[in-house]
Scaffold this motif. Structure first.
Motif, mmCIF file in Angstrom:
data_model
loop_
_atom_site.group_PDB
_atom_site.id
_atom_site.type_symbol
_atom_site.label_atom_id
_atom_site.label_comp_id
_atom_site.label_asym_id
_atom_site.label_seq_id
_atom_site.Cartn_x
_atom_site.Cartn_y
_atom_site.Cartn_z
ATOM 1 N N MET A 134 0.905 -1.155 0.001
ATOM 2 C CA MET A 134 -0.091 -0.118 0.073
ATOM 3 C C MET A 134 0.664 1.219 -0.243
ATOM 4 S SD MET A 134 -2.744 -1.244 2.747
ATOM 5 C CE MET A 134 -3.231 0.662 3.026
ATOM 6 N N ALA A 135 2.063 1.253 0.313
ATOM 7 C CA ALA A 135 2.785 2.311 0.557
ATOM 8 C C ALA A 135 3.670 2.824 -0.707
ATOM 9 C CB ALA A 135 4.061 2.162 1.717
ATOM 10 N N LEU A 136 3.194 2.103 -1.814
ATOM 11 C CA LEU A 136 3.338 2.687 -2.985
ATOM 12 C C LEU A 136 2.328 4.062 -3.262
ATOM 13 C CD1 LEU A 136 3.839 -0.511 -5.129
ATOM 14 C CD2 LEU A 136 5.483 1.123 -4.640
ATOM 15 N N GLY A 137 1.458 4.195 -2.403
ATOM 16 C CA GLY A 137 0.452 5.320 -2.867
ATOM 17 C C GLY A 137 1.058 6.672 -3.057
ATOM 18 N N PRO A 138 2.074 7.136 -2.075
ATOM 19 C CA PRO A 138 2.517 8.618 -2.370
ATOM 20 C C PRO A 138 3.095 8.827 -3.696
ATOM 21 C CG PRO A 138 3.206 7.753 -0.034
ATOM 22 C CD PRO A 138 2.465 6.765 -0.930
ATOM 23 N N LEU A 139 3.830 7.740 -4.372
ATOM 24 C CA LEU A 139 4.640 7.882 -5.467
ATOM 25 C C LEU A 139 3.581 7.924 -6.612
ATOM 26 C CD1 LEU A 139 7.156 8.206 -7.345
ATOM 27 C CD2 LEU A 139 7.246 5.457 -7.220
ATOM 28 N N LEU A 140 2.558 7.017 -6.521
ATOM 29 C CA LEU A 140 1.285 7.200 -7.604
ATOM 30 C C LEU A 140 0.562 8.458 -7.580
ATOM 31 C CD1 LEU A 140 0.120 3.237 -7.221
ATOM 32 C CD2 LEU A 140 1.689 4.212 -8.924
ATOM 33 N N THR A 141 0.441 8.887 -6.355
ATOM 34 C CA THR A 141 -0.488 9.960 -6.160
ATOM 35 C C THR A 141 0.228 11.385 -6.646
ATOM 36 O OG1 THR A 141 -1.366 9.121 -4.229
ATOM 37 C CG2 THR A 141 -1.749 11.320 -4.637
ATOM 38 N N ALA A 142 1.571 11.337 -6.586
ATOM 39 C CA ALA A 142 2.169 12.407 -6.993
ATOM 40 C C ALA A 142 2.275 12.285 -8.491
ATOM 41 C CB ALA A 142 3.636 12.503 -6.375
ATOM 42 N N GLY B 62 -3.043 16.303 -2.542
ATOM 43 C CA GLY B 62 -3.270 14.835 -2.559
ATOM 44 C C GLY B 62 -1.882 14.111 -2.169
ATOM 45 N N PRO B 63 -0.719 14.682 -2.793
ATOM 46 C CA PRO B 63 0.549 13.900 -2.467
ATOM 47 C C PRO B 63 0.806 13.920 -0.943
ATOM 48 C CG PRO B 63 0.901 15.185 -4.530
ATOM 49 C CD PRO B 63 -0.529 15.356 -3.905
ATOM 50 N N GLU B 64 0.732 14.954 -0.353
ATOM 51 C CA GLU B 64 0.692 15.136 1.067
ATOM 52 C C GLU B 64 -0.140 14.118 1.999
ATOM 53 O OE1 GLU B 64 1.839 18.321 4.449
ATOM 54 O OE2 GLU B 64 0.602 18.969 2.827
ATOM 55 N N LEU B 65 -1.315 14.228 1.404
ATOM 56 C CA LEU B 65 -2.243 13.072 2.118
ATOM 57 C C LEU B 65 -1.788 11.857 2.040
ATOM 58 C CD1 LEU B 65 -5.782 14.154 1.008
ATOM 59 C CD2 LEU B 65 -4.942 14.156 3.232
ATOM 60 N N ALA B 66 -1.190 11.278 0.771
ATOM 61 C CA ALA B 66 -0.703 9.918 0.658
ATOM 62 C C ALA B 66 0.287 9.739 1.436
ATOM 63 C CB ALA B 66 -0.538 9.835 -0.876
ATOM 64 N N LEU B 67 1.235 10.721 1.607
ATOM 65 C CA LEU B 67 2.699 10.751 2.255
ATOM 66 C C LEU B 67 2.333 10.334 3.599
ATOM 67 C CD1 LEU B 67 5.715 10.729 1.835
ATOM 68 C CD2 LEU B 67 5.679 13.171 2.123
ATOM 69 N N LEU B 68 1.313 11.333 4.376
ATOM 70 C CA LEU B 68 1.142 11.275 5.711
ATOM 71 C C LEU B 68 0.477 10.019 6.176
ATOM 72 C CD1 LEU B 68 -0.015 14.988 6.328
ATOM 73 C CD2 LEU B 68 2.041 13.948 7.710
ATOM 74 N N GLY B 69 -0.272 9.238 5.062
ATOM 75 C CA GLY B 69 -0.807 8.214 5.174
ATOM 76 C C GLY B 69 0.208 6.847 5.412
ATOM 77 N N GLN B 70 1.347 7.084 5.098
ATOM 78 C CA GLN B 70 2.414 6.019 4.953
ATOM 79 C C GLN B 70 2.825 5.769 6.674
ATOM 80 O OE1 GLN B 70 2.850 4.308 2.417
ATOM 81 N NE2 GLN B 70 1.387 6.039 2.005
ATOM 82 N N LEU B 71 2.205 6.558 7.579
ATOM 83 C CA LEU B 71 2.378 6.204 8.989
ATOM 84 C C LEU B 71 1.660 4.880 9.300
ATOM 85 C CD1 LEU B 71 2.222 9.546 10.814
ATOM 86 C CD2 LEU B 71 4.148 7.951 10.721
ATOM 87 N N GLU B 72 0.463 4.819 8.447
ATOM 88 C CA GLU B 72 -0.163 3.631 8.662
ATOM 89 C C GLU B 72 0.606 2.284 8.641
ATOM 90 O OE1 GLU B 72 -4.154 1.070 6.894
ATOM 91 O OE2 GLU B 72 -3.339 3.021 5.911
ATOM 92 N N VAL B 73 1.628 2.602 7.752
ATOM 93 C CA VAL B 73 2.494 1.142 7.252
ATOM 94 C C VAL B 73 3.164 0.907 8.727
ATOM 95 C CG1 VAL B 73 4.371 0.479 6.010
ATOM 96 C CG2 VAL B 73 2.729 1.849 4.874
ATOM 97 N N VAL B 74 3.868 1.891 9.335
ATOM 98 C CA VAL B 74 4.671 1.917 10.509
ATOM 99 C C VAL B 74 3.880 1.197 11.595
ATOM 100 C CG1 VAL B 74 6.517 2.848 11.751
ATOM 101 C CG2 VAL B 74 6.326 3.362 9.639
ATOM 102 N N LEU B 75 2.814 2.164 11.775
ATOM 103 C CA LEU B 75 1.727 1.689 13.096
ATOM 104 C C LEU B 75 1.128 0.341 12.868
ATOM 105 C CD1 LEU B 75 0.208 5.245 13.501
ATOM 106 C CD2 LEU B 75 1.894 4.346 15.031
#
Length: 317
Positions: free
Chosen positions: A100-108, A237-250
């Motif tokens: 799922m963490a591919l999201g920021p790159l795809l969103t950008a 949008g890219p910042e939403l996706a980037l911040l969403g990567q905390l879900e991966v770690v948590l």
């Protein structure tokens, strides 16, 4: 809402999102599509009650008249709701989350291609660093445990999320006034539950399972998804996706502490890279906000900057 408050609330959103993996590991009888059905059904019920209380009988008519962009976002939510839970039943939590963490790159990339939004260099650097950390985690986890089909299913989540963040940004920043995006979350939940029910039959969830899945539907989906729709008016949008990567770690952390899925050293290192990328991007954004402006230079308000898609992306990403 200030940018800083929006960032804090987005972190709360990722905290709520990250609970899905560990909760599903404590289910007794519900499996695969039944998990998806109950979570989406409880999500839809919570949204109907919340939106119905706020809007009254007009809600049904608003659903019938929902414009195209609302339905596009709704389909994206449906893919995200469904693919995520199905993938969790097919492979390890870490495999799903790092995919799922591919999201920021795809969103950008989608924001640049379809919305023509410019991004600051710091955001691109943060995306590259976070993606490198994810690649490190992915290479180790995938090589150690397989789960190829689950990974392929999980790929649907970042693809749908990237499209969804672009739609939310397009509507949230005033570029299209026709979108009633809270309805999109409800549409996505209804579609997901409807598609999963035939595949989930016969239902076998115990009362214990229903309690956990109800909690996921309300607090892991309905509340944070409605909140992120609101945050899309402030964050790019890219910042939403980037911040969403905390879900991966948590999510990996909760699975480790609450379900005994030990993260590898590679997962820990990759997670540290993701956190460093997030912290660096937000610190540079904070410095840019607090840096004194040159004399005579007028300050640009969030409202006025949002009318220009490129200035919005540069100032908020």
């Amino acid at each position: 809402m200030t940018h800083r408050r929006a960032v804090v609330l987005m972190i709360v959103v990722t905290l709520l999102w990250s609970t899905a993996g560990v909760v599903t590991r404590h289910l007794e009888a519900a499996r695969s599509f039944e998990i998806t059905f109950w979570r989406s059904a409880f999500n839809a019920l919570a949204l109907v009650l919340a939106l119905g209380w706020m809007r009254g009988p007009a809600l049904l008519g608003q659903l019938r008249r929902a414009p195209r962009l609302v339905w596009v976002s709704g389909l994206c939510w449906a893919v995200m709701f469904t693919a995520f839970m199905v993938a969790l039943t097919m492979t390890k939590v870490a495999n799903v989350l790092v995919t799922m963490a591919l999201g920021p790159l795809l969103t950008a990339l989608f924001s640049r291609l379809f919305l023509h939004h410019a991004l600051p260099a710091r955001t691109w650097i943060a995306i590259v660093v976070a993606s490198a950390g994810i690649a490190w985690m992915f290479g180790h986890e995938f090589g150690a445990g397989g789960g190829l089909l689950g990974v392929l299913v999980a790929l649907g989540v970042p693809l749908a999320a990237a499209v969804n963040w672009c739609v939310l940004q397009h509507v949230g920043h005033g570029e299209d006034e026709s979108g009633d995006m809270p309805l999109a979350v409800l549409i996505g939940a209804l579609i997901s539950a409807g598609l999963a029910l035939p595949l989930a039959w016969p239902l076998q969830a115990s009362p214990h399972d229903l309690g956990l899945l109800a909690g996921l539907g309300v607090f892991q989906l309905a509340v944070p998804c409605l909140l992120v729709v609101r945050l899309s008016r402030v964050l790019a949008g890219p910042e939403l996706a980037l911040l969403g990567q905390l879900e991966v770690v948590l999510g990996v952390l909760w699975a480790w502490l609450g379900a005994g899925e030990d993260p590898s050293s590679a997962a820990l290192l990759g997670g540290a890279m993701v956190l460093a990328a997030l912290a660096g991007n937000e610190w540079l954004a904070w410095r840019a906000e607090t840096r004194p402006r040159a004399p005579g230079r007028a300050a640009v308000s969030p409202a006025s900057s949002s009318s220009n898609p490129q200035s919005t992306s540069r100032s908020e990403a």
